[in-house]
Motif scaffolding. Structure first.
Motif, PDB file in Angstrom:
ATOM      1  N   VAL A 152       0.851  -1.190   0.000  1.00 13.89           N
ATOM      2  CA  VAL A 152       0.000   0.000   0.000  1.00 13.89           C
ATOM      3  C   VAL A 152       0.883   1.235   0.000  1.00 13.89           C
ATOM      4  N   LEU A 153       0.285   2.363  -0.384  1.00 13.53           N
ATOM      5  CA  LEU A 153       0.990   3.635  -0.489  1.00 13.53           C
ATOM      6  C   LEU A 153       0.160   4.701   0.214  1.00 13.53           C
ATOM      7  N   THR A 154       0.830   5.591   0.934  1.00  8.76           N
ATOM      8  CA  THR A 154       0.149   6.681   1.634  1.00  8.76           C
ATOM      9  C   THR A 154       0.900   7.992   1.393  1.00  8.76           C
ATOM     10  N   GLY A 155       0.157   9.104   1.392  1.00 10.52           N
ATOM     11  CA  GLY A 155       0.735  10.435   1.261  1.00 10.52           C
ATOM     12  C   GLY A 155       0.265  11.320   2.393  1.00 10.52           C
ATOM     13  N   SER A 156       1.163  12.168   2.900  1.00 14.72           N
ATOM     14  CA  SER A 156       0.866  12.916   4.111  1.00 14.72           C
ATOM     15  C   SER A 156       1.297  14.369   3.984  1.00 14.72           C
ATOM     16  N   THR A 157       0.757  15.187   4.885  1.00 10.74           N
ATOM     17  CA  THR A 157       1.145  16.605   4.952  1.00 10.74           C
ATOM     18  C   THR A 157       2.539  16.781   5.552  1.00 10.74           C
ATOM     19  N   ASP A 158       3.184  15.701   5.985  1.00  9.18           N
ATOM     20  CA  ASP A 158       4.570  15.820   6.448  1.00  9.18           C
ATOM     21  C   ASP A 158       5.562  15.903   5.291  1.00  9.18           C
ATOM     22  N   GLY A 159       5.046  15.868   4.053  1.00  8.39           N
ATOM     23  CA  GLY A 159       5.901  16.018   2.877  1.00  8.39           C
ATOM     24  C   GLY A 159       6.462  14.725   2.344  1.00  8.39           C
ATOM     25  N   THR A 160       5.896  13.595   2.730  1.00 12.13           N
ATOM     26  CA  THR A 160       6.393  12.305   2.263  1.00 12.13           C
ATOM     27  C   THR A 160       5.253  11.433   1.766  1.00 12.13           C
ATOM     28  N   ALA A 161       5.608  10.549   0.833  1.00 15.56           N
ATOM     29  CA  ALA A 161       4.775   9.405   0.474  1.00 15.56           C
ATOM     30  C   ALA A 161       5.532   8.166   0.931  1.00 15.56           C
ATOM     31  N   ARG A 162       4.820   7.191   1.470  1.00 19.00           N
ATOM     32  CA  ARG A 162       5.476   6.018   2.050  1.00 19.00           C
ATOM     33  C   ARG A 162       4.858   4.738   1.501  1.00 19.00           C
ATOM     34  N   LEU A 163       5.759   3.789   1.223  1.00 14.74           N
ATOM     35  CA  LEU A 163       5.354   2.465   0.753  1.00 14.74           C
ATOM     36  C   LEU A 163       5.413   1.505   1.940  1.00 14.74           C
ATOM     37  N   TRP A 164       4.355   0.708   2.103  1.00 10.65           N
ATOM     38  CA  TRP A 164       4.237  -0.194   3.240  1.00 10.65           C
ATOM     39  C   TRP A 164       3.984  -1.614   2.740  1.00 10.65           C
ATOM     40  N   ASN A 165       4.630  -2.563   3.397  1.00 14.67           N
ATOM     41  CA  ASN A 165       4.365  -3.984   3.170  1.00 14.67           C
ATOM     42  C   ASN A 165       3.623  -4.509   4.395  1.00 14.67           C
ATOM     43  N   LEU A 166       2.382  -4.909   4.215  1.00 19.07           N
ATOM     44  CA  LEU A 166       1.556  -5.326   5.347  1.00 19.07           C
ATOM     45  C   LEU A 166       2.097  -6.561   6.049  1.00 19.07           C
ATOM     46  N   ASP A 167       3.010  -7.284   5.404  1.00 17.65           N
ATOM     47  CA  ASP A 167       3.673  -8.424   6.034  1.00 17.65           C
ATOM     48  C   ASP A 167       5.086  -8.066   6.476  1.00 17.65           C
ATOM     49  N   GLY A 168       5.395  -6.757   6.500  1.00 19.92           N
ATOM     50  CA  GLY A 168       6.753  -6.320   6.794  1.00 19.92           C
ATOM     51  C   GLY A 168       7.032  -6.170   8.268  1.00 19.92           C
ATOM     52  N   LYS A 169       8.066  -5.380   8.580  1.00 23.13           N
ATOM     53  CA  LYS A 169       8.526  -5.208   9.951  1.00 23.13           C
ATOM     54  C   LYS A 169       7.487  -4.449  10.778  1.00 23.13           C
ATOM     55  N   THR A 170       7.476  -4.782  12.061  1.00 25.90           N
ATOM     56  CA  THR A 170       6.595  -4.091  12.991  1.00 25.90           C
ATOM     57  C   THR A 170       7.413  -3.554  14.164  1.00 25.90           C
ATOM     58  N   GLN A 171       6.855  -2.563  14.792  1.00 25.80           N
ATOM     59  CA  GLN A 171       7.481  -1.944  15.956  1.00 25.80           C
ATOM     60  C   GLN A 171       6.395  -1.763  17.016  1.00 25.80           C
ATOM     61  N   PHE A 172       6.503  -2.522  18.113  1.00 25.87           N
ATOM     62  CA  PHE A 172       5.456  -2.524  19.132  1.00 25.87           C
ATOM     63  C   PHE A 172       4.095  -2.852  18.503  1.00 25.87           C
ATOM     64  N   GLU A 173       4.102  -3.891  17.633  1.00 22.21           N
ATOM     65  CA  GLU A 173       2.908  -4.410  16.965  1.00 22.21           C
ATOM     66  C   GLU A 173       2.292  -3.402  16.003  1.00 22.21           C
ATOM     67  N   LYS A 174       3.065  -2.435  15.560  1.00 24.31           N
ATOM     68  CA  LYS A 174       2.609  -1.473  14.562  1.00 24.31           C
ATOM     69  C   LYS A 174       3.552  -1.501  13.370  1.00 24.31           C
ATOM     70  N   LEU A 175       2.975  -1.368  12.171  1.00 26.87           N
ATOM     71  CA  LEU A 175       3.712  -1.570  10.929  1.00 26.87           C
ATOM     72  C   LEU A 175       4.692  -0.432  10.666  1.00 26.87           C
ATOM     73  N   VAL A 176       5.897  -0.788  10.208  1.00 29.58           N
ATOM     74  CA  VAL A 176       6.950   0.167   9.854  1.00 29.58           C
ATOM     75  C   VAL A 176       7.027   0.249   8.336  1.00 29.58           C
ATOM     76  N   CYS A 177       7.219   1.458   7.795  1.00 29.89           N
ATOM     77  CA  CYS A 177       7.217   1.645   6.338  1.00 29.89           C
ATOM     78  C   CYS A 177       8.490   1.070   5.717  1.00 29.89           C
ATOM     79  N   ASP A 178       8.397   0.725   4.420  1.00 34.42           N
ATOM     80  CA  ASP A 178       9.527   0.167   3.678  1.00 34.42           C
ATOM     81  C   ASP A 178      10.343   1.237   2.971  1.00 34.42           C
ATOM     82  N   LYS A 179       9.646   2.145   2.277  1.00 31.37           N
ATOM     83  CA  LYS A 179      10.328   3.170   1.486  1.00 31.37           C
ATOM     84  C   LYS A 179       9.694   4.527   1.739  1.00 31.37           C
ATOM     85  N   VAL A 180      10.516   5.574   1.608  1.00 32.89           N
ATOM     86  CA  VAL A 180      10.072   6.949   1.822  1.00 32.89           C
ATOM     87  C   VAL A 180      10.404   7.769   0.573  1.00 32.89           C
TER      88      VAL A 180
END
Length: 585
Positions: free
Chosen positions: A388-416
């Motif tokens: 999946v891909l998301t875009g934010s007002t922080d000035g970035t778009a981020r690519l996420w793998n739903l089976d990827g790394k997690t941090q405290f059971e929350k998903l960490v992005c793959d690419k910025v």
């Protein structure tokens, strides 16, 4: 319910069949997904007497024909099909159920019977025709209907139901279960009898309908307005007679309003912030500043057009964007927070995936593991169901793998992907869209630039057009981007501009001009969008403007919307922009 309540209430015998009404999937037998419903909101149960007849009486807690409900049962009926029994307050029934009771469990928003709110932790008997409302779900009203199998049963004072309903006979547990035993052995015997009763196939019967010469009338508060029925029917008839519609075969056959949800009459109506179809075209998701509604076209008719799910994805935040997965089994929901969520296609309250929030004190946003500001745009990979891909007002778009790394059971992005304006400064990302091939994506920014990125190259954008609006010097923000199904056209829209621009993404350069400009599209809201037809020959977009109110002196204005269809020329020249007026609205 608890043992103390049982001991303090003489009208609450211990022998009963219990159903739990609530929002929590793990504990609720009758589940209602709404923010005002507690995890365990109320109990529905039968009481028995020592002089009860042997003929069992069944009841259906169902939906009135003229009310609406958030229950997702296609039959719109809540039937007593479960027998609850635990080690604290539910005992095996020793005789058939006789009377139906409701017990409010003390939730914040309570339970209402016939317009009267119940006191917390109290038991109230339910009678034929009683209207029950749980919480503040005003578009969900349940009607109590009873059906007796024995006409000579004088002890039961409930009348027969005059409507034809399908009911389930509740099979009581064997009264001999656990008799002669004590302690743990008795409990194990009772549990074994309960499991055997649950495994037994239920029996069904259809109640005979009583003839009635006078057809039921719709309650005044449930009668659809003339705007919903007559005007829409007239409009459809007029549309079907339009020669342009017949020539281009636009799929305009049915019209219905999506009613904005209001907590009370004093609350202003909420504007729609997003509207998206699932890949099969069988469902539609609609969001506003608070709610997410899911509609199923297969469950709609002329009188029933309510959403099968009404939920709040994140408390305190509105819905900014929704994307269906390429298989239609999940939804990616962006809210005003920095953490999007993934829900199942039924919109249940249990979040499948929640994304991590980045460190807002890190200046280099490419070094953070998640977004640090509100997410405005989402996109699901057209081929990979876990990307999946998301875009934010922080000035970035981020690519996420739903089976990827997690941090405290929350998903960490793959690419910025860092969005920058013409001067090289960071700019907000307002919209993202994947190319149908999945190798690149488009990004619309607050500075008005259209940027195309290769998924595997997050270092810089491949192609950029700055000031991509009707006036290249105006730098109007791009609020929406989308590709045609074949990927040969790319549309951009700014809510500050009264047109949609169509581009050729394969020939996009810093000096490129749009192929087509679809004009006549003023917008009052940032959520204005655009959609290509299946073959890319046509496009449709909504417009909104303030006009003088009807019957006034011209000083009072009201908002008016329209839906405009455009023909998109495939052979448009890249040297000049072709101005297109709507061919039908």
């Amino acid at each position: 319910n608890n043992n103390n309540n049982n001991n303090n209430n003489n009208n609450n015998p211990t022998n009963r069949v219990v159903l739990v009404v609530g929002r929590q999937a793990a504990t609720a037998d009758l589940r209602i997904q709404h923010g005002s419903i507690s995890r365990q909101h109320a109990l529905l149960y039968y009481t028995t007497t020592t002089t009860a007849a042997t003929t069992a009486t069944t009841a259906t807690i169902g939906k009135d024909d003229n009310s609406t409900t958030t229950n997702k049962d296609d039959n719109n009926s809540l039937a007593t099909t479960a027998v609850a029994n635990d080690n604290t307050n539910h005992a095996a029934t020793t005789s058939p159920p006789r009377f139906l009771w409701i017990h409010d469990l003390g939730g914040k928003h309570g339970t209402t019977v016939n317009g009267v709110k119940l006191a917390p932790n109290t038991n109230v008997p339910l009678h034929q025709g009683d209207q029950v409302q749980f919480g503040n779900v005003r578009d969900s009203v349940f009607t109590v209907q009873f059906d007796s199998n024995n006409d000579s049963d004088n002890h039961h004072d409930y009348p027969k139901s005059e409507t034809t309903t399908t009911t389930t006979t509740v099979q009581p547990l064997e009264p001999q279960a656990g008799q002669g035993l004590s302690g743990r052995a008795q409990r194990e015997a009772e549990l074994k009898a309960m499991m055997e009763s649950l495994d037994a196939a239920p029996t069904y019967h259809r109640a005979s309908a009583k003839s009635n010469n006078n057809p039921p009338t719709i309650p005044q508060q449930q009668q659809p307005s003339s705007h919903d029925n007559n005007n829409h029917s007239n409009n459809i008839n007029n549309i079907n007679d339009n020669p342009i519609l017949q020539q281009h075969k636009f799929p305009v056959t049915q019209v219905f309003d999506i009613p904005p949800h209001t907590d009370d009459d004093a609350t202003p109506k909420r504007a729609t912030t997003c509207l998206v179809l699932d890949p099969q075209g069988a469902r539609v998701a609609q969001g506003d500043s608070k709610w997410l509604r899911l509609y199923a076209f297969s469950g709609m008719n002329q009188s029933r057009r309510e959403p099968f799910c009404l939920t709040i994805p994140q408390d305190g935040y509105g819905v900014t964007h929704v994307s269906y997965s390429n298989t239609g089994d999940r939804l990616l929901v962006a809210t005003g927070s920095a953490q999007p969520v993934v829900l199942d296609r039924e919109g249940s309250d249990e979040v499948i995936v929640q994304f991590v929030r980045g460190d807002m004190y890190v200046a280099d946003k490419s070094k953070t593991t998640g977004h640090t500001a509100a997410v405005l745009g989402t996109a699901w990979h057209p081929l990979e169901r876990q990307i999946v891909l998301t875009g934010s007002t922080d000035g970035t778009a981020r690519l996420w793998n739903l089976d990827g790394k997690t941090q405290f059971e929350k998903l960490v992005c793959d690419k910025v992907y860092m969005a920058k304006n013409q001067r090289g400064h960071r700019t907000q990302v307002s919209s993202v869209a994947f190319h149908p091939g999945g190798r690149e994506f488009a990004m619309g920014t607050e500075c008005g630039s259209l940027q195309l990125w290769t998924v595997q190259r997050p270092a810089r954008a491949e192609r950029v057009v700055h000031g991509s609006s009707s006036n290249s010097n105006s730098n109007k923000p791009i609020s929406f981007v989308t590709y045609s199904n074949d990927g040969t056209r790319l549309a951009t829209r700014s809510h500050n501009d009264s047109q949609v621009l169509i581009w050729n993404p394969a020939r996009l350069t810093s000096s490129a001009k749009p192929l087509v400009a679809c004009v006549g599209l003023p917008a009052l809201h940032e959520a204005a969008n655009f959609s290509f037809g299946p073959d890319g020959r046509y496009g449709v977009a909504g417009a909104s403007a303030m006009i003088p109110a009807a019957g006034g002196d011209g000083t009072k204005k009201q908002e008016m919307g329209s839906l405009n269809f455009y023909a998109i020329a495939k052979g448009a020249s890249t040297d000049s922009t072709l101005m297109e007026e709507p061919i039908f609205d």
